[in-house]
Design an enzyme around this catalytic site. Structure first.
Site, mmCIF file in Angstrom:
data_model
loop_
_atom_site.group_PDB
_atom_site.id
_atom_site.type_symbol
_atom_site.label_atom_id
_atom_site.label_comp_id
_atom_site.label_asym_id
_atom_site.label_seq_id
_atom_site.Cartn_x
_atom_site.Cartn_y
_atom_site.Cartn_z
ATOM 1 N N HIS A 146 -56.030 19.856 8.655
ATOM 2 C CA HIS A 146 -57.390 19.317 8.542
ATOM 3 C C HIS A 146 -57.762 18.854 7.145
ATOM 4 C CE1 HIS A 146 -61.588 18.858 9.544
ATOM 5 N NE2 HIS A 146 -61.963 19.780 8.675
ATOM 6 N N TYR A 147 -57.300 19.580 6.097
ATOM 7 C CA TYR A 147 -57.888 19.325 4.775
ATOM 8 C C TYR A 147 -56.924 19.793 3.699
ATOM 9 C CZ TYR A 147 -61.358 19.468 1.015
ATOM 10 O OH TYR A 147 -62.039 19.253 -0.157
ATOM 11 N N GLU B 269 -66.615 22.931 13.781
ATOM 12 C CA GLU B 269 -66.971 24.338 13.617
ATOM 13 C C GLU B 269 -68.427 24.570 14.041
ATOM 14 O OE1 GLU B 269 -65.195 26.240 10.224
ATOM 15 O OE2 GLU B 269 -67.135 27.042 9.622
ATOM 16 N N ARG C 80 -61.029 26.345 2.037
ATOM 17 C CA ARG C 80 -62.366 25.744 1.933
ATOM 18 C C ARG C 80 -63.272 26.281 3.038
ATOM 19 N NH1 ARG C 80 -64.975 21.467 4.576
ATOM 20 N NH2 ARG C 80 -63.133 20.554 5.542
ATOM 21 N N LEU D 107 -60.624 16.837 16.216
ATOM 22 C CA LEU D 107 -61.390 18.025 15.820
ATOM 23 C C LEU D 107 -62.526 18.333 16.785
ATOM 24 C CD1 LEU D 107 -61.842 19.982 13.257
ATOM 25 C CD2 LEU D 107 -63.807 18.533 12.875
ATOM 26 N N GLN E 268 -55.436 23.260 4.651
ATOM 27 C CA GLN E 268 -56.257 23.954 5.639
ATOM 28 C C GLN E 268 -55.901 23.545 7.065
ATOM 29 O OE1 GLN E 268 -60.804 23.357 6.057
ATOM 30 N NE2 GLN E 268 -60.463 25.460 5.372
ATOM 31 N N PHE F 214 -56.638 -3.135 -1.351
ATOM 32 C CA PHE F 214 -55.736 -1.977 -1.367
ATOM 33 C C PHE F 214 -55.183 -1.810 -2.776
ATOM 34 C CE2 PHE F 214 -51.844 0.349 -0.935
ATOM 35 C CZ PHE F 214 -51.946 1.118 0.224
ATOM 36 N N HIS G 72 -57.479 23.791 10.593
ATOM 37 C CA HIS G 72 -58.778 24.055 11.221
ATOM 38 C C HIS G 72 -58.546 24.773 12.544
ATOM 39 C CE1 HIS G 72 -62.672 23.390 13.078
ATOM 40 N NE2 HIS G 72 -63.132 22.917 11.933
ATOM 41 N N PHE H 205 -72.279 28.549 9.775
ATOM 42 C CA PHE H 205 -70.917 28.053 9.634
ATOM 43 C C PHE H 205 -70.025 29.207 9.181
ATOM 44 C CE2 PHE H 205 -69.014 23.647 9.351
ATOM 45 C CZ PHE H 205 -69.764 23.108 10.380
ATOM 46 N N GLY I 173 -65.682 6.295 0.215
ATOM 47 C CA GLY I 173 -66.214 7.359 1.070
ATOM 48 C C GLY I 173 -67.407 7.971 0.340
ATOM 49 N N ARG J 200 -61.965 29.943 7.854
ATOM 50 C CA ARG J 200 -61.040 29.171 8.701
ATOM 51 C C ARG J 200 -59.612 29.687 8.663
ATOM 52 N NH1 ARG J 200 -63.289 23.036 7.618
ATOM 53 N NH2 ARG J 200 -65.136 23.317 8.923
ATOM 54 N N ASN K 204 -68.523 22.740 2.987
ATOM 55 C CA ASN K 204 -68.514 22.691 1.522
ATOM 56 C C ASN K 204 -67.829 21.435 1.001
ATOM 57 O OD1 ASN K 204 -69.977 24.829 0.600
ATOM 58 N ND2 ASN K 204 -68.224 26.126 0.057
ATOM 59 N N SER K 205 -67.171 20.677 1.881
ATOM 60 C CA SER K 205 -66.467 19.502 1.360
ATOM 61 C C SER K 205 -67.416 18.341 1.126
ATOM 62 C CB SER K 205 -65.366 19.067 2.326
ATOM 63 O OG SER K 205 -64.884 17.823 1.915
ATOM 64 N N LEU K 206 -68.327 18.114 2.075
ATOM 65 C CA LEU K 206 -69.301 17.031 1.851
ATOM 66 C C LEU K 206 -70.053 17.315 0.562
ATOM 67 C CD1 LEU K 206 -70.736 16.274 5.419
ATOM 68 C CD2 LEU K 206 -68.815 15.241 4.231
HETATM 69 C C1 LIG Z 1 -62.882 15.303 11.688
HETATM 70 C C2 LIG Z 1 -63.391 15.840 10.379
HETATM 71 C C3 LIG Z 1 -64.643 16.439 10.313
HETATM 72 C C4 LIG Z 1 -65.131 16.932 9.106
HETATM 73 N N1 LIG Z 1 -66.359 17.510 9.071
HETATM 74 C C5 LIG Z 1 -66.838 17.991 7.891
HETATM 75 C C6 LIG Z 1 -68.138 18.581 7.823
HETATM 76 O O1 LIG Z 1 -68.866 18.664 8.809
HETATM 77 N N2 LIG Z 1 -68.552 19.050 6.624
HETATM 78 C C7 LIG Z 1 -67.792 18.978 5.490
HETATM 79 O O2 LIG Z 1 -68.233 19.414 4.431
HETATM 80 N N3 LIG Z 1 -66.571 18.387 5.537
HETATM 81 C C8 LIG Z 1 -66.081 17.893 6.689
HETATM 82 N N4 LIG Z 1 -64.844 17.307 6.726
HETATM 83 C C9 LIG Z 1 -64.148 17.025 5.462
HETATM 84 C C10 LIG Z 1 -64.797 15.809 4.785
HETATM 85 O O3 LIG Z 1 -65.211 14.894 5.761
HETATM 86 C C11 LIG Z 1 -63.863 15.081 3.824
HETATM 87 O O4 LIG Z 1 -63.204 15.993 3.006
HETATM 88 C C12 LIG Z 1 -64.658 14.124 2.944
HETATM 89 O O5 LIG Z 1 -65.468 13.292 3.735
HETATM 90 C C13 LIG Z 1 -63.750 13.288 2.069
HETATM 91 O O6 LIG Z 1 -64.535 12.337 1.413
HETATM 92 P P1 LIG Z 1 -63.939 11.443 0.236
HETATM 93 O O7 LIG Z 1 -65.048 10.583 -0.248
HETATM 94 O O8 LIG Z 1 -63.240 12.291 -0.736
HETATM 95 O O9 LIG Z 1 -62.812 10.560 0.942
HETATM 96 P P2 LIG Z 1 -62.859 9.536 2.175
HETATM 97 O O10 LIG Z 1 -64.142 9.556 2.906
HETATM 98 O O11 LIG Z 1 -61.615 9.800 2.935
HETATM 99 O O12 LIG Z 1 -62.771 8.139 1.467
HETATM 100 C C14 LIG Z 1 -61.579 7.684 0.859
HETATM 101 C C15 LIG Z 1 -61.791 6.254 0.439
HETATM 102 O O13 LIG Z 1 -60.668 5.815 -0.321
HETATM 103 C C16 LIG Z 1 -60.257 4.544 0.122
HETATM 104 N N5 LIG Z 1 -58.829 4.388 -0.208
HETATM 105 C C17 LIG Z 1 -57.815 5.253 0.024
HETATM 106 N N6 LIG Z 1 -56.654 4.748 -0.448
HETATM 107 C C18 LIG Z 1 -56.945 3.546 -0.985
HETATM 108 C C19 LIG Z 1 -56.176 2.528 -1.626
HETATM 109 N N7 LIG Z 1 -54.843 2.647 -1.800
HETATM 110 N N8 LIG Z 1 -56.811 1.411 -2.042
HETATM 111 C C20 LIG Z 1 -58.150 1.260 -1.853
HETATM 112 N N9 LIG Z 1 -58.924 2.182 -1.260
HETATM 113 C C21 LIG Z 1 -58.329 3.314 -0.840
HETATM 114 C C22 LIG Z 1 -60.572 4.552 1.608
HETATM 115 O O14 LIG Z 1 -60.653 3.246 2.106
HETATM 116 C C23 LIG Z 1 -61.925 5.265 1.596
HETATM 117 O O15 LIG Z 1 -62.946 4.356 1.280
HETATM 118 C C24 LIG Z 1 -64.344 16.837 7.930
HETATM 119 C C25 LIG Z 1 -63.077 16.254 8.006
HETATM 120 C C26 LIG Z 1 -62.595 15.779 9.208
HETATM 121 C C27 LIG Z 1 -61.218 15.233 9.264
#
Ligand SMILES: Cc1cc2nc3c(=O)[nH]c(=O)nc-3n(C[C@H](O)[C@H](O)[C@H](O)COP(=O)(O)OP(=O)(O)OC[C@H]3O[C@@H](n4cnc5c(N)ncnc54)[C@H](O)[C@@H]3O)c2cc1C
Length: 562
Positions: free
Chosen positions: A340-341, A244, A375, A241, A229, A154, A231, A113, A12, A275, A379-381
């Protein structure tokens, strides 16, 4: 056996940003994901990313809003770093090709926001996460000589050498079931959140807490796990969702009696309070009988000019039509608070390092603690990118100073045997999906916006029973090609571990702060509880509980009003 300086689990935003930073620092990198990287959950992020980039805004103001939003549980050193580095990170993204919204003057445009004292959220319509993720993925291609991508692999377990260093992981190739050992000098967990512990949730099916549980199992402490969290605006039933961004653009909330009820709870910020405050207000209206019969209140997006909705909230227009049968440009849509989070996760320092040498964590899997008890939206991105980059840099530095640690293939056989035992289980008990369903529904009842001792104790007992049932739950698919059945059994184990820690933290914290509202302890109690709850696996049935002080730099706790 593949060997890399830095192994990143998760592709991600946190994982991809870490990979780029580590490669730029000269490391060889493996990045692994159980789905194609651009299908990672970051893809769902809609509303935007925060940064105090305008000359009339300041990182200090962003940091204070974040500290206040966290209900003073966030670590202020980490918050300062995140907010100070935010403007540079947003510009870095824009220079690499993210097509952020521009205002009529041609400058980067912002939207308001929740919990923020300035409009500082940068966005790409309501597909910000997707836009960011695709640009980072293009950048990964540029580094193809240094970064190996393992897509649809995995990870089943992390490895440690005899001195306790994390030195790689075992993973299963989802396409053919082959198991492989990946050696590394440093491992970065970027495996995302655990929203699937709850039902419904805004989180994708893949958010099953794998990284949190795997790190915990090898001794990395978890922190702030009770802070989940909810939402304020999710669709009833399916949890989808409504960003916001809708309230940021001017949408209002009404109860079934037509009152704009946020006037009572947050007269200054109204719908743009933080939130936890908005979700609690909605739930209070619903619980006290002023909601609609389907257990919702109304979000009225018709307050936003139609042209603007069609331009800036176009995905929400589609979601309203396809999943609720509502044209949001013409009528209100029913919503309610939804899981949500997870603010908690694997405890790290400001470089992403955990207490297990060689193991880093960044993004939603981690708890650096910039979000504390709650949160702020957008702020999460930012967290994923700032601490993804910092952990990539630090892991590359560690790798530069050491040789490849020895790794034993015995771990692969152990993991293979564990998977075979699942495949060989006798048919009879409950199905994995039934157990998961019960877990999620129960968590959404007992560990949601409002909590109390009786409900949490029941939740604890239910999780113990579900763990026993999960240990013998049989699966149908005994094959090797895309066997999602066996992966679901592994994921259920991770979710149960994570849920157990969430409930334990919620039981332990005998006060109300941020997302944790205890009906039996309704006040914030700084005297006793201005501290993090830290949970460690110590071989016993129940994780060990310790406390970590909150790091304060310049903001003393105050009463929190919006
Ligand atoms: C609908 C929605 C809207 C949102 N909008 C916003 C926003 O506008 N602004 C904001 O700041 N935040 C937002 N958030 C929160 C934010 O999107 C997430 O917190 C953030 O994107 C998480 O990113 P990450 O890289 O930590 O994890 P992720 O993007 O979830 O990536 C996790 C990765 O780990 C991999 N993985 C997991 N387990 C395994 C395993 N066992 N083996 C191999 N790979 C694995 C997955 O395949 C993936 O590639 C939103 C959340 C949601 C649900």
């Amino acid at each position: 056996m593949p060997a890399h300086d830095v192994l990143i689990i998760g592709a991600g935003l946190a994982g991809q940003r870490a990979a780029l930073a580590a490669a730029e620092a000269g490391a060889t990198v493996a990045i692994m994901s159980k789905v194609h990287p651009v299908r990672s959950h970051s893809n769902a992020a809609a509303g935007g990313i925060n940064a105090a980039l305008n000359p009339d805004d300041s990182w200090e103001s962003h940091a204070f809003d974040t500290v206040k939003g966290s209900d003073y549980l966030g670590d202020q050193d980490a918050i300062e770093i995140m907010c100070r580095e935010a403007p540079g990170e947003v510009l870095w993204l824009e220079h690499r090709g993210v097509t952020f919204h521009r205002n009529p003057e041609g400058r980067l445009g912002t939207r308001a926001f929740g919990g923020a004292s300035a409009a500082r959220t940068y966005y790409v319509a309501d597909i910000t996460g997707q836009a960011l993720l695709h640009v980072l993925y293009e950048q990964l291609m540029k580094f193809h000589a240094q970064i190996d991508r393992y897509e649809e692999w995995f990870v089943t377990a992390l490895l440690q050498d005899d001195d306790g260093n994390c030195c790689g992981a075992v993973a299963r190739n989802i396409r053919d079931g082959a198991m492989e050992l990946f050696s590394a000098k440093a491992v970065i967990q970027a495996a995302g959140g655990a929203g699937q512990c709850f039902k419904p949730t805004t989180n994708a099916l893949i958010c099953t807490g794998d990284g949190i549980a795997q790190s915990f199992r090898i001794g990395a402490p978890l922190m702030d796990m009770e802070m989940i969290q909810y939402h304020p605006t999710t669709l009833a039933g399916n949890g989808i969702l409504i960003t916001e961004g809708a309230r940021g653009e001017g949408a209002h909330l009404y109860n079934a009696e037509g009152e704009r009820f946020m006037e009572k709870y947050a007269p200054n910020k109204m719908e743009l309070a933080s939130r936890d405050v908005v979700s609690r207000s909605e739930q209070t209206e619903i619980n006290e009988g002023r909601g609609f019969p389907d257990g919702t209140v109304a979000l009225d997006i018709t307050k936003v000019p139609r042209k603007r909705t069609l331009e800036a909230l176009r995905e929400i227009v589609n979601i309203g039509r396809d999943f609720a049968g509502v044209d949001i440009t013409r009528e209100p849509i029913h919503i309610r608070p939804g899981c949500h989070y997870i603010m908690g996760g694997v405890k790290t320092d400001v470089w992403g390092a955990t207490s297990v040498p060689g193991l880093y964590a960044a993004g939603e899997v981690a708890c650096v603690s910039v979000h504390g008890g709650n949160r702020l939206g957008a702020n999460s991105l930012l967290d994923t990118l700032i601490f993804g980059r910092r952990s990539g840099e630090h892991a590359a530095e560690r790798a530069a100073g050491m040789s490849m640690p020895p790794a034993s293939r015995a771990a692969v056989s152990d993991e293979q045997r564990a998977i075979q035992r699942i495949i060989d289980r006798e048919r009879g008990g409950r199905r994995i999906s039934e157990i998961k369903d019960e877990l999620g529904t129960m968590m959404n009842e007992k560990c949601a916006v409002f909590r109390d001792e009786a409900g949490l104790t029941e939740a604890q007992a239910t999780i113990r029973r579900l763990k026993e049932e999960a240990d013998v739950a049989a699966i149908d698919d005994r094959g090797t090609v895309f066997n999602q059945d066996v992966l679901a059994a592994l994921e259920l184990g991770y979710m149960l571990d994570v849920a157990e820690c969430i409930v334990l933290g919620a039981l332990e914290r005998k006060e109300s702060r941020g997302a944790q509202f205890r009906l039996d302890y309704p006040e914030r109690n700084d005297g006793e509880w201005l501290k993090h709850i830290t949970l460690s696996a110590n071989g016993a049935d129940v994780p060990e509980i310790t406390y970590t002080p909150v790091t304060m730099t310049q903001w003393e706790p105050q009463e929190r009003t919006y």
